[in-house]
Design a protein around this motif. Structure first.
Motif, PDB file in Angstrom:
ATOM      1  N   ASN A  99      -4.712   7.377   3.716  1.00 55.49           N
ATOM      2  CA  ASN A  99      -6.154   6.634   3.443  1.00 55.49           C
ATOM      3  C   ASN A  99      -6.409   6.735   1.864  1.00 55.49           C
ATOM      4  OD1 ASN A  99      -7.496   9.042   3.333  1.00 55.49           O
ATOM      5  ND2 ASN A  99      -8.110   8.600   5.525  1.00 55.49           N
ATOM      6  N   ASP A 100      -7.609   6.366   1.488  1.00 55.75           N
ATOM      7  CA  ASP A 100      -7.855   6.525   0.121  1.00 55.75           C
ATOM      8  C   ASP A 100      -7.894   8.060  -0.465  1.00 55.75           C
ATOM      9  OD1 ASP A 100      -7.712   4.052  -0.162  1.00 55.75           O
ATOM     10  OD2 ASP A 100      -9.900   3.787  -0.010  1.00 55.75           O
ATOM     11  N   SER A 146      -0.074  -0.910   9.839  1.00 52.41           N
ATOM     12  CA  SER A 146      -1.479  -1.100   9.214  1.00 52.41           C
ATOM     13  C   SER A 146      -1.505  -0.690   8.007  1.00 52.41           C
ATOM     14  CB  SER A 146      -2.490  -0.628  10.339  1.00 52.41           C
ATOM     15  OG  SER A 146      -2.690   0.673  10.130  1.00 52.41           O
ATOM     16  N   GLU A 147      -2.833  -0.969   7.467  1.00 49.95           N
ATOM     17  CA  GLU A 147      -2.892  -0.501   5.903  1.00 49.95           C
ATOM     18  C   GLU A 147      -3.015   1.094   5.972  1.00 49.95           C
ATOM     19  OE1 GLU A 147      -6.511  -1.639   4.319  1.00 49.95           O
ATOM     20  OE2 GLU A 147      -6.051  -3.980   4.552  1.00 49.95           O
ATOM     21  N   GLU A 148      -2.915   1.777   6.993  1.00 52.90           N
ATOM     22  CA  GLU A 148      -2.937   3.308   7.007  1.00 52.90           C
ATOM     23  C   GLU A 148      -1.781   3.816   7.551  1.00 52.90           C
ATOM     24  OE1 GLU A 148      -6.557   4.028   8.721  1.00 52.90           O
ATOM     25  OE2 GLU A 148      -7.921   4.079   6.885  1.00 52.90           O
ATOM     26  N   TYR A 149      -1.161   3.103   8.854  1.00 49.36           N
ATOM     27  CA  TYR A 149      -0.156   3.814   9.173  1.00 49.36           C
ATOM     28  C   TYR A 149       1.365   3.220   8.925  1.00 49.36           C
ATOM     29  CZ  TYR A 149      -3.526   6.090  12.174  1.00 49.36           C
ATOM     30  OH  TYR A 149      -4.614   6.842  12.859  1.00 49.36           O
ATOM     31  N   THR A 150       2.261   3.744   8.659  1.00 52.28           N
ATOM     32  CA  THR A 150       3.712   3.474   8.557  1.00 52.28           C
ATOM     33  C   THR A 150       4.869   4.184   9.040  1.00 52.28           C
ATOM     34  OG1 THR A 150       2.944   2.771   6.079  1.00 52.28           O
ATOM     35  CG2 THR A 150       5.318   3.059   6.471  1.00 52.28           C
ATOM     36  N   GLU A 168       5.736  -4.883   2.342  1.00 57.43           N
ATOM     37  CA  GLU A 168       6.510  -3.527   2.550  1.00 57.43           C
ATOM     38  C   GLU A 168       7.135  -3.386   3.898  1.00 57.43           C
ATOM     39  OE1 GLU A 168       6.184  -1.229   0.408  1.00 57.43           O
ATOM     40  OE2 GLU A 168       5.022  -2.638  -1.069  1.00 57.43           O
ATOM     41  N   HIS A 169       7.178  -4.489   4.826  1.00 55.99           N
ATOM     42  CA  HIS A 169       7.923  -4.200   6.005  1.00 55.99           C
ATOM     43  C   HIS A 169       9.159  -4.971   5.679  1.00 55.99           C
ATOM     44  CE1 HIS A 169       7.928  -5.770  10.475  1.00 55.99           C
ATOM     45  NE2 HIS A 169       8.612  -4.847  10.251  1.00 55.99           N
ATOM     46  N   TYR A 212       0.627   8.633   8.075  1.00 56.32           N
ATOM     47  CA  TYR A 212      -0.731   8.096   7.742  1.00 56.32           C
ATOM     48  C   TYR A 212      -1.412   8.285   6.358  1.00 56.32           C
ATOM     49  CZ  TYR A 212      -5.899   8.048   8.364  1.00 56.32           C
ATOM     50  OH  TYR A 212      -7.230   7.841   8.132  1.00 56.32           O
ATOM     51  N   PRO A 251       5.169  -1.164   7.891  1.00 56.32           N
ATOM     52  CA  PRO A 251       3.605  -0.536   7.951  1.00 56.32           C
ATOM     53  C   PRO A 251       2.975  -1.398   9.051  1.00 56.32           C
ATOM     54  CG  PRO A 251       4.648  -1.608   5.886  1.00 56.32           C
ATOM     55  CD  PRO A 251       5.186  -1.932   7.009  1.00 56.32           C
ATOM     56  N   ASN A 275       4.275  -8.734   5.744  1.00 58.16           N
ATOM     57  CA  ASN A 275       3.935  -7.635   4.779  1.00 58.16           C
ATOM     58  C   ASN A 275       5.350  -7.349   3.848  1.00 58.16           C
ATOM     59  OD1 ASN A 275       3.373  -5.240   3.296  1.00 58.16           O
ATOM     60  ND2 ASN A 275       1.983  -4.729   5.131  1.00 58.16           N
TER      61      ASN A 275
END
Length: 800
Positions: free
Chosen positions: A505-506, A448-452, A392-393, A503, A446, A390
């Motif tokens: 999301n959209d 996942s797509e929601e958690y960083t 972003e990682h 966390y 990151p 990723n």
């Protein structure tokens, strides 16, 4: 419509003219030769198949590559050219499309039919146009606002301090003090890191010009990722750096009145592996200031008036060199250095009058001559690693070192004009050295797509020494004044460790963080051997949340705890004797102040208007405030920790573009404060209010001319011992683009009506003090030229 018709007429006129002369040329050649070749074809856009009119079709000699002849395409995209050459190739070009070169064709019966030629869009050029176009001045993100200053023409030729004064929520006083929403204690960063160029006390921000600034991030509630200093928030100045392949750059020259002359430039060279960049500037500026003061002793009726003018004349030079090295797809190393040098000349002349009741006792003039040399340099190493899974990682490691020095000598002469003899000559010498080191590591994962998650650490070392000597002229000999002479040493180490989890999301998101900082502070006044050592550890939690109500409406909620650590100039017992009836000194026993900050922000758009409104609350303990004492008609201002300050405020910012040629912006900030505290048996309990507003307009005129008008008002407010008056002022800017932005001309007028006047009143039972300061009107004119793939004063390309 009329303008479009005229443009179409002109294009057809030139097209027909070119065609006419080409035809005449071919006819004349036909008299000498028997056969010519006719090249025909039709030009269309590859994606849509639509004709491309007014494109350039040129024939070049295949051996010498010199131009033979050329033409433009008609309204339906067709073209035809005659030539008597037998060895040529065709090149077709049009702005925004890739150039097409055709060298393989057949000549059949004296004719070359190229058929339908497809032009492909030049994506790189289109991306550059997209980036360099007009953008909103303010962009909102989860925990900050980004203010783009690239198009702020009223700041042309100005320093970073004056650019900051155009940023919503930020105010810069005549003395150069920076406040955010009316509060001091702001932390200044350069490209997200501490920098010698961000040192407010040394006027180092004056070496950064408006041309060098890409954007300014306003962070009123910083997350735990940032160090906790700065009770009212963080201002992060992003310096421009090109990110396009090849050579890019811009050079600018500015002049102004009072004297404000500079030449600066930026050059960038990017290859697949390296990005080499440099910025430089050299110039001279003069900053005049008019001031008045009145010290009134209400006990015996004595009064001291002073009125004068002082200058800060600066010759400055700075250069930045750096490189990004892309070891591979996942590792980038940056090494950069900056060197700046200032030569200061500070002449001043102040007239004094001393009265008993209404009787003039004495009148004299005090003159100052000050010279100073200020070297400063900075070096930085940065390694950024991106992980394959990723982009972003990331892991980032940086080391920053900086130095600022000042070697200053001042001469003061008092000459009696009337009445009692008050002649007094003094000289001072200052040797100042400051070394700062910052080591920082940051890790972002990151999950996942929601958690960083984020974590990291920072270690900051500040080592400062200030050797200050005062000598009085006694019997034609300068004798050291031990009461005013001191050598002050200040050493501070801060270790910070942080972690955040987010966390998102959209629809909504939340970010929690905690930072732990340990402070080790030591001060020493060597001439009296007074030492002060402190070591303390504090926790700084942060919370940020956002909720997207709809496409046009979002909410943000933030909380952070902040600290303001007293700096050298707050702690050093002696400061200046420029006006020896109004003296500022430091306090080595000063304690840090802590602030809990809460903020609710809404971001919304209504048609062509966008707005942001915030409700905020700040509660500060051990508030640092300068308190004035009065003895023998001399006012001494000294910082003290006095009680608490509870502030509730409302701020709103907006932008409206009703059409393509007009943009209106506005900013309004109001806060109500409740001060409580006691100092030396005197109670400082009171409430007050303060507000400010800014209205701006940008008008686009024909011929690539833009006009800007910005009006500002800062209200008066109550202080612990008196009040400070309000003031209003307006700035004007005009820009003219030439050669599609390759050359830009700028005219700026700051404080058009010379109305930016600051007045401070101290009203106490036994004495009163009045202070007046005014900078006046400034005119600037600048010209910029962009070369390579860049545009003048428009640093397109994305910042890495």
């Amino acid at each position: 419509m009329i303008i479009k018709q005229w443009l179409g007429f002109i294009r057809k006129y030139f097209q027909n003219t070119i065609f006419f002369w080409v035809l005449m040329f071919n006819l004349s050649m036909a008299l000498a030769q028997e056969k010519s070749i006719l090249i025909v074809g039709s030009l269309v856009e590859d994606a849509s198949g639509q004709p491309v009119p007014y494109a350039t079709v040129a024939l070049y000699d295949a051996t010498s590559r010199s131009l033979i002849t050329g033409a433009t395409t008609t309204d339906n995209g067709s073209f035809k050219i005659k030539t008597y050459s037998r060895d040529f190739y065709v090149e077709i070009s049009f702005m925004g499309y890739k150039t097409k070169s055709i060298s393989e064709f057949q000549v059949v019966d004296g004719k070359v039919d190229l058929g339908i030629v497809h032009l492909e869009p030049n994506n790189q050029a289109l991306e550059a146009v997209d980036v360099t176009g007009e953008v909103s001045k303010t962009v909102f993100k989860l925990d900050k606002r980004v203010f783009n200053v690239g198009k702020d023409i009223s700041s042309t030729g100005m320093s970073a301090l004056e650019v900051l004064n155009n940023v919503p929520s930020v105010n810069v006083s005549i003395e150069g003090a920076i406040t955010l929403r009316g509060s001091s204690g702001v932390q200044i960063l350069i490209n997200g890191k501490p920098s010698v160029l961000a040192d407010q006390s040394s006027n180092a921000l004056g070496t950064i010009t408006a041309d060098m600034i890409e954007s300014i991030e306003v962070i009123t509630n910083p997350s735990a990722k940032y160090e906790a200093s700065g009770t009212s928030g963080i201002l992060n100045i992003i310096i421009k750096k090109e990110d396009k392949e090849g050579w890019n750059g811009s050079i600018s020259a500015n002049t102004g009145s009072p004297d404000n002359h500079s030449i600066g430039g930026s050059i960038n060279r990017r290859t697949e592996k390296f990005n080499l960049f440099t910025q430089f500037g050299v110039g001279y500026r003069s900053l005049p200031e008019n001031n008045e003061a009145k010290n009134s002793n209400l006990i015996n009726g004595e009064t001291v008036f002073s009125k004068g003018k002082e200058f800060r004349n600066e010759t400055f030079f700075n250069i930045t060199l750096g490189t990004d090295y892309h070891l591979n797809e996942f590792n980038v190393f940056t090494l950069s250095g900056n060197f700046a040098y200032e030569i200061e000349d500070q002449p001043s002349e102040t007239n004094f009058s001393f009265f008993e009741e209404n009787n003039l006792i004495s009148k004299w003039v005090r003159k100052e001559t000050t010279d100073a040399d200020n070297p400063k340099w900075q070096y930085e190493f940065n390694w950024k690693k991106t992980f394959p899974n990723n982009e972003e990682h990331t892991f980032q490691l940086s080391a920053l070192g900086s130095f600022f020095g000042k070697d200053q000598a001042s001469f003061f002469t008092d000459t009696t004009l009337e009445g009692d003899n008050v002649d007094n000559n003094q000289r001072t010498a200052t040797t100042f050295q400051q070394a700062d080191y910052t080591f920082k590591a940051d890790y972002v994962d990151p999950l996942s797509e929601e958690y960083t998650i984020e974590t990291g650490a920072q270690y900051v070392i500040n080592d400062v020494g200030n050797d200050f000597t005062v000598k009085d002229l006694i019997d034609n000999v300068y004798v050291t004044n031990d009461n005013l002479t001191n050598n002050f040493e200040w050493n501070q180490k801060v270790l910070g460790i942080y972690a955040t989890g987010a966390y998102e999301n959209d629809i909504w998101g939340i970010k929690l963080g905690l930072r732990v900082e340990n402070t080790d502070l030591n001060t020493l006044l060597t001439n009296t051997n007074e030492a002060n050592s402190r070591n303390f550890t504090n926790l700084f939690p942060t919370v940020h949340s956002s909720y997207k109500w709809s496409e046009n409406f979002s909410l943000q909620l933030g909380y952070s705890k902040r600290i303001f650590r007293p700096r050298l100039w707050d702690l050093n017992p002696f400061f200046n004797i420029r006006n020896n009836f109004n003296i500022r000194v430091g306090n080595p026993n000063l304690q840090p102040e802590f602030t809990n900050s809460y903020e609710l922000t809404s971001i919304y758009t209504i048609g062509k208007a966008s707005m942001s409104s915030s409700l905020y609350h700040r509660y500060t303990t051990d508030v640092v405030v300068r308190v004035s004492t009065f003895e023998n008609n001399v006012t001494v201002r000294r910082p003290e920790n006095i009680g608490t300050n509870s502030t509730i405020g409302f701020e709103t910012n907006g932008k409206w573009s009703p059409n393509t040629w007009l943009t209106l912006t506005g900013d309004f900030n109001f806060n109500y404060f409740d001060r409580k505290g006691t100092f030396e048996s005197q109670v400082f309990d009171f409430t007050g209010r303060q507000w400010s507003t800014r209205l701006g307009s940008k008008i686009g005129l024909p011929s690539d001319i833009d006009v800007e008008l910005n009006g500002n008002y800062q209200s008066g407010f109550e202080t612990v011992q008196g009040e400070q008056s309000g003031y209003a002022f307006m700035d004007f800017g005009l820009r003219k683009k030439i050669l599609k932005g390759k050359i830009v001309l700028n005219l700026g007028i700051r404080d058009v009506f010379a109305s930016r006047i600051e007045e401070r009143f101290i009203n106490q039972p036994t004495f009163e003090v009045y202070n007046f300061e005014q900078r006046g009107r400034f005119f600037t004119f600048g010209i910029s030229y962009g070369f390579g793939k860049g545009e003048a004063m428009t640093y397109s390309g994305r910042r890495r």
